[in-house]
Design a protein around this motif. Structure first.
Motif, short mmCIF file in Angstrom:
data_model
loop_
_atom_site.label_atom_id
_atom_site.label_comp_id
_atom_site.label_asym_id
_atom_site.label_seq_id
_atom_site.Cartn_x
_atom_site.Cartn_y
_atom_site.Cartn_z
N GLU A 239 42.76 32.83 39.05
CA GLU A 239 42.46 33.97 38.18
C GLU A 239 41.04 34.49 38.38
OE1 GLU A 239 42.39 34.98 33.38
OE2 GLU A 239 43.46 33.21 34.13
N GLN A 240 40.06 33.58 38.56
CA GLN A 240 38.67 34.00 38.68
C GLN A 240 38.43 34.78 39.98
OE1 GLN A 240 36.21 33.86 36.38
NE2 GLN A 240 35.11 35.12 37.87
N THR A 241 39.02 34.30 41.08
CA THR A 241 38.86 35.00 42.37
C THR A 241 39.47 36.39 42.30
OG1 THR A 241 38.92 32.92 43.61
CG2 THR A 241 39.41 34.93 44.83
N LEU A 242 40.66 36.48 41.71
CA LEU A 242 41.32 37.78 41.61
C LEU A 242 40.50 38.73 40.73
CD1 LEU A 242 43.74 39.52 42.32
CD2 LEU A 242 44.93 38.59 40.33
N LYS A 243 39.94 38.20 39.65
CA LYS A 243 39.13 39.02 38.75
C LYS A 243 37.89 39.55 39.47
CE LYS A 243 37.03 38.99 34.12
NZ LYS A 243 36.76 38.17 32.91
N THR A 244 37.27 38.69 40.28
CA THR A 244 36.09 39.11 41.06
C THR A 244 36.44 40.21 42.03
OG1 THR A 244 35.15 36.88 40.91
CG2 THR A 244 34.29 38.32 42.64
N LEU A 245 37.57 40.07 42.71
CA LEU A 245 38.00 41.08 43.68
C LEU A 245 38.34 42.39 42.99
CD1 LEU A 245 40.20 38.81 45.96
CD2 LEU A 245 38.07 39.91 46.62
N GLN A 246 38.92 42.31 41.81
CA GLN A 246 39.29 43.53 41.08
C GLN A 246 38.07 44.34 40.67
OE1 GLN A 246 41.65 41.70 37.99
NE2 GLN A 246 43.59 42.16 39.01
N GLY A 247 36.92 43.70 40.61
CA GLY A 247 35.69 44.41 40.27
C GLY A 247 34.99 45.02 41.46
N SER A 248 35.52 44.82 42.67
CA SER A 248 34.88 45.34 43.88
C SER A 248 35.34 46.76 44.18
CB SER A 248 35.20 44.44 45.08
OG SER A 248 36.57 44.53 45.41
N SER A 249 34.55 47.47 44.96
CA SER A 249 34.88 48.87 45.31
C SER A 249 36.12 48.95 46.19
CB SER A 249 33.69 49.52 46.02
OG SER A 249 33.37 48.81 47.21
N GLU A 271 51.06 41.11 42.37
CA GLU A 271 49.70 41.59 42.12
C GLU A 271 48.67 40.86 42.97
OE1 GLU A 271 46.89 44.09 40.27
OE2 GLU A 271 49.08 44.14 40.17
N ASP A 272 48.91 39.56 43.17
CA ASP A 272 47.95 38.77 43.96
C ASP A 272 47.78 39.31 45.37
OD1 ASP A 272 47.81 37.25 41.73
OD2 ASP A 272 48.41 35.36 42.65
N GLU A 273 48.81 39.98 45.89
CA GLU A 273 48.72 40.51 47.26
C GLU A 273 47.69 41.63 47.35
OE1 GLU A 273 50.05 39.35 49.90
OE2 GLU A 273 51.57 37.97 49.11
N LYS A 274 47.43 42.32 46.23
CA LYS A 274 46.38 43.35 46.24
C LYS A 274 45.02 42.69 46.45
CE LYS A 274 48.95 46.42 43.14
NZ LYS A 274 49.01 47.07 41.80
N GLY A 275 44.84 41.52 45.85
CA GLY A 275 43.61 40.77 46.09
C GLY A 275 43.48 40.34 47.53
N TYR A 276 44.61 39.98 48.14
CA TYR A 276 44.62 39.57 49.55
C TYR A 276 44.17 40.73 50.45
CZ TYR A 276 46.61 38.16 54.07
OH TYR A 276 46.79 37.85 55.40
N VAL A 277 44.71 41.93 50.19
CA VAL A 277 44.31 43.11 50.97
C VAL A 277 42.85 43.44 50.72
CG1 VAL A 277 44.73 45.57 51.37
CG2 VAL A 277 46.66 44.03 50.96
N CYS A 278 42.43 43.31 49.48
CA CYS A 278 41.03 43.58 49.13
C CYS A 278 40.08 42.64 49.87
CB CYS A 278 40.84 43.43 47.61
SG CYS A 278 39.16 43.78 47.05
N MET A 279 40.47 41.37 49.99
CA MET A 279 39.65 40.41 50.73
C MET A 279 39.45 40.85 52.17
SD MET A 279 41.23 36.84 49.28
CE MET A 279 40.93 36.05 50.85
N HIS A 280 40.50 41.35 52.79
CA HIS A 280 40.39 41.80 54.17
C HIS A 280 39.50 43.04 54.28
CE1 HIS A 280 43.02 39.11 56.38
NE2 HIS A 280 43.77 39.06 55.30
N LEU A 281 39.62 43.95 53.34
CA LEU A 281 38.77 45.13 53.37
C LEU A 281 37.30 44.75 53.19
CD1 LEU A 281 40.89 47.57 51.18
CD2 LEU A 281 40.52 47.72 53.64
N ALA A 282 37.04 43.77 52.32
CA ALA A 282 35.66 43.34 52.06
C ALA A 282 35.09 42.55 53.22
CB ALA A 282 35.60 42.51 50.78
N GLY A 283 35.94 41.76 53.86
CA GLY A 283 35.44 40.87 54.91
C GLY A 283 35.52 41.43 56.30
N LYS A 284 36.21 42.55 56.48
CA LYS A 284 36.41 43.07 57.83
C LYS A 284 35.33 44.03 58.29
CE LYS A 284 40.25 41.11 59.13
NZ LYS A 284 40.30 40.23 60.30
#
Length: 636
Positions: A239-249, A271-284
């Motif tokens: 939950e914490q990781t997903l919440k952190t990602l949801q606050g990113s641009s 919903e968790d898959e949106k966090g997965y895509v967000c991680m790639h956008l942030a890290g790529k």
């Protein structure tokens, strides 16, 4: 060429109008019936959108049918050869291990060892040895190879790790077809085209800019994610990781991409898959120097300082006054630390080309050891190579002051490579450059070409312009330089002074890198009365990153200066050995001199030309003579 088992089965099915059972085919090909059934599934996938199908009938067997003659003819003409003949050399342990890993990743269920042996044509004892390398590869992704009696083998681990492994093992979009990525995941090119279209539309809507390489890699990860979701294999985030990602641009962009994919693909995406895509956008994001508000924190600046200090201490190269390098490293560290945090990987399409610039890669490997120690991680060669681009530019600046020219550089792999080309042009064409601008392909097509005398591109482009266009390789090789400037200046000096005849060893029979390095370090230390610890220092440097560079060459060296003068010991092995992952038969043990920075520039420039020339290397291995070796290396 050797026929694949798929071709043999296809030929039997295609030449008969009658059904053929899996037992009959298994007897003919001397494999199990289950292996035949797996191969027929593969044939089904290959021809599913190419005009053919496998007709199966219970109690009778299989036969092949053509349902679209034109599509079938086109496929056989253009693509069938890549499936019909063996492309890999299974005499190499690394190639066998890769094939085993791919087969394990294709299957969710257990695979019996007999099937794996049938796939590659090896014994169980050989398979047992190869599985050691497979397990080592899986450990990089925090995955394990589970073995269950009477069932076989299966890959287990976190879903995110499995996806990363699939994406990286089977390649990027540019190599997806050759790696059978779309077949592995039971899909087709229509799906990837749809994903590309959706991602591009969302990126355009949000004004999100990234390199072509990152775009393609993101499509690959989305492709893998969708296919895994279809078989009920989804990401689970705390939950914490997903919440952190949801606050990113990036989360808004990820949300839009996932919603559109769900609608177009008619599947429910958690919903968790949106966090997965967000991680790639942030890290790529590789280079973010144009980002508004991008900040290099004091913590990151401290890491940069330690990296530059490590290079000075270990290699006697002082880059501490290069402010541009400090900024570039700091900006690069921001997304890298996100990738480390989320355990993401970033493939580097220029890895082999960058490794040819050995000095830069060595400097990067030494510098990135600081990151590995601080975060208790192992950076891949792909990540080290991105740092090598920055160090290459910095090393170029040491030798050549900046200058300008009216050139437009078009590069598909991002700002780092374009910047490298910028300084290569500055060095090679000093006095001819008035202004220099770098852009990516997407920007070229959407912008105007103004005040430009020459366009230099690393990719094929089609634009309406009167400006001359020259296409070159990604790192501006000698042929490109000759094309742009017809006359080149060559150094006539000899570098034979670095190679001591006493330290040239031929037909050396060893079984490991430790054995050859121990012998070479001992002989080098004795010849030059070096202080103790050379072998230990060389092995420590190997622990940072292996010094194998392809072409069956390794260039080990200590992590600090041991000799006053630069000296190189050469060993030509009687038989190749596996260094870390690659075969090595020619070993250069390099001991840096304490005060020879300018001489080292000459050494690297001339020796690099030899080291990337396969024909010269083959000549030396075939006829290991010192004078012949010096003649070959000095001609460059």
């Amino acid at each position: 060429m050797k026929e694949t088992r798929i071709k043999k089965i296809f030929d039997r099915l295609n030449e008969s109008f009658h059904y053929i059972s899996s037992e009959e085919l298994a007897t003919e090909l001397n494999v199990s019936s289950k292996t035949i059934r797996n191969e027929i599934k593969e044939i089904e996938r290959i021809f599913q959108s190419s005009g053919g199908r496998i007709d199966s009938k219970a109690g009778h067997g299989y036969r092949f049918e053509i349902v679209d003659l034109e599509a079938f003819k086109e496929f056989v003409s253009d693509e069938w050869l890549s499936y019909a003949y063996v492309q890999d050399d299974y005499t190499l342990k690394e190639t066998r291990a890769e094939a085993i890993l791919k087969m394990l990743l294709r299957n969710r269920e257990y695979i019996k060892t007999e099937e794996l042996c049938d796939l590659i044509g090896i014994s169980k004892s050989q398979l047992s040895q190869d599985l050691t390398l497979v397990r080592s590869k899986l450990e990089e992704y925090h995955l394990t190879l589970e073995s269950k009696p009477h069932y076989g083998l299966k890959i287990t681990g976190p879903e995110m790790s499995i996806r990363l492994c699939i994406a990286n093992v089977f390649g990027t979009m540019d190599s997806a077809k050759s790696s059978n990525l779309h077949l592995v995941l039971s899909s087709n090119d229509d799906a990837t085209s749809q994903i590309k279209s959706i991602v591009l539309e969302v990126f355009t809507k949000h004004g999100y800019m990234t390199s072509d390489l990152v775009f393609k890699n993101l499509v690959v990860h989305l492709f893998v994610a969708l296919e895994r979701i279809k078989i009920q294999e989804s990401i689970r985030m705390d939950e914490q990781t997903l919440k952190t990602l949801q606050g990113s641009s990036e989360y808004i962009i990820a949300h839009d991409i996932v919603e559109q994919l769900a609608g177009h693909m008619h599947i429910e995406i958690p919903e968790d898959e949106k966090g997965y895509v967000c991680m790639h956008l942030a890290g790529k994001r590789i280079f973010e120097s144009d980002e508004i508000g991008q900040v290099i924190t004091s913590d990151i600046d401290e890491i940069v300082s330690q990296m530059i200090l490590r290079v000075k201490k270990d290699l006697s190269i002082d880059l501490s006054k290069d402010l541009e390098l400090r900024i570039a490293l700091g900006l690069h560290l921001n997304p890298l630390l996100k990738r480390i945090r989320y355990r993401l990987t970033l493939k580097n399409p220029l890895l082999e080309e960058i490794k040819k610039h050995k000095r830069s890669f060595i400097v990067a490997a030494v510098a990135t050891a600081v990151i590995e120690e601080k975060y208790q991680t192992n950076l891949s060669d792909d990540e080290v190579a991105y740092f090598a681009l920055h160090f290459y530019v910095a090393l170029e600046r040491l030798a050549t002051p900046a200058s300008k020219k009216r050139i437009l550089l078009v590069c598909s792999t991002g700002k780092g490579t374009a910047k490298l080309l910028q300084y290569r042009f500055t060095k090679e064409f000093d006095g001819y450059i008035e202004s220099l601008k770098t852009i990516d392909a997407m920007s070229l097509y959407h912008g105007k070409i103004e005040d430009v005398d020459l366009i230099v591109t690393t990719i094929p482009i089609q634009v309406k312009t009167q400006v001359p266009i020259i296409q070159i390789s990604s790192l501006l090789d000698e042929e490109d330089i000759s094309l742009i400037r017809h006359q080149m200046e060559h150094s006539e000096s000899s570098i034979a002074k670095y190679f001591d005849r006493r330290l040239f060893f031929s037909d050396v029979l060893v079984s490991s890198k430790e054995e050859i390095l121990q012998m070479m370090c001992q002989r080098l230390s004795e010849a030059y009365d070096l202080p103790s610890g050379l072998y230990e220092s060389v092995m420590l440097r190997e622990s940072y990153a292996p010094t194998e560079f392809g072409n069956e060459i390794a260039i080990p060296h200590p992590n600090q200066s041991f000799s006053q003068d630069t000296v190189v010991s050469v060993a030509i092995l009687k038989k190749p050995i596996i260094w870390s992952q690659k075969r090595v038969q020619l070993v250069f043990l390099l001991s840096y001199g304490a005060n020879e920075e300018s001489d080292l520039e000459e050494f690297f420039e001339k020796s690099a030309q030899f080291l990337i020339n396969p024909e010269d290397i083959k000549k030396v291995i075939a006829s290991p003579d010192y004078d012949r070796f010096i003649s070959l290396i000095n001609k460059n």
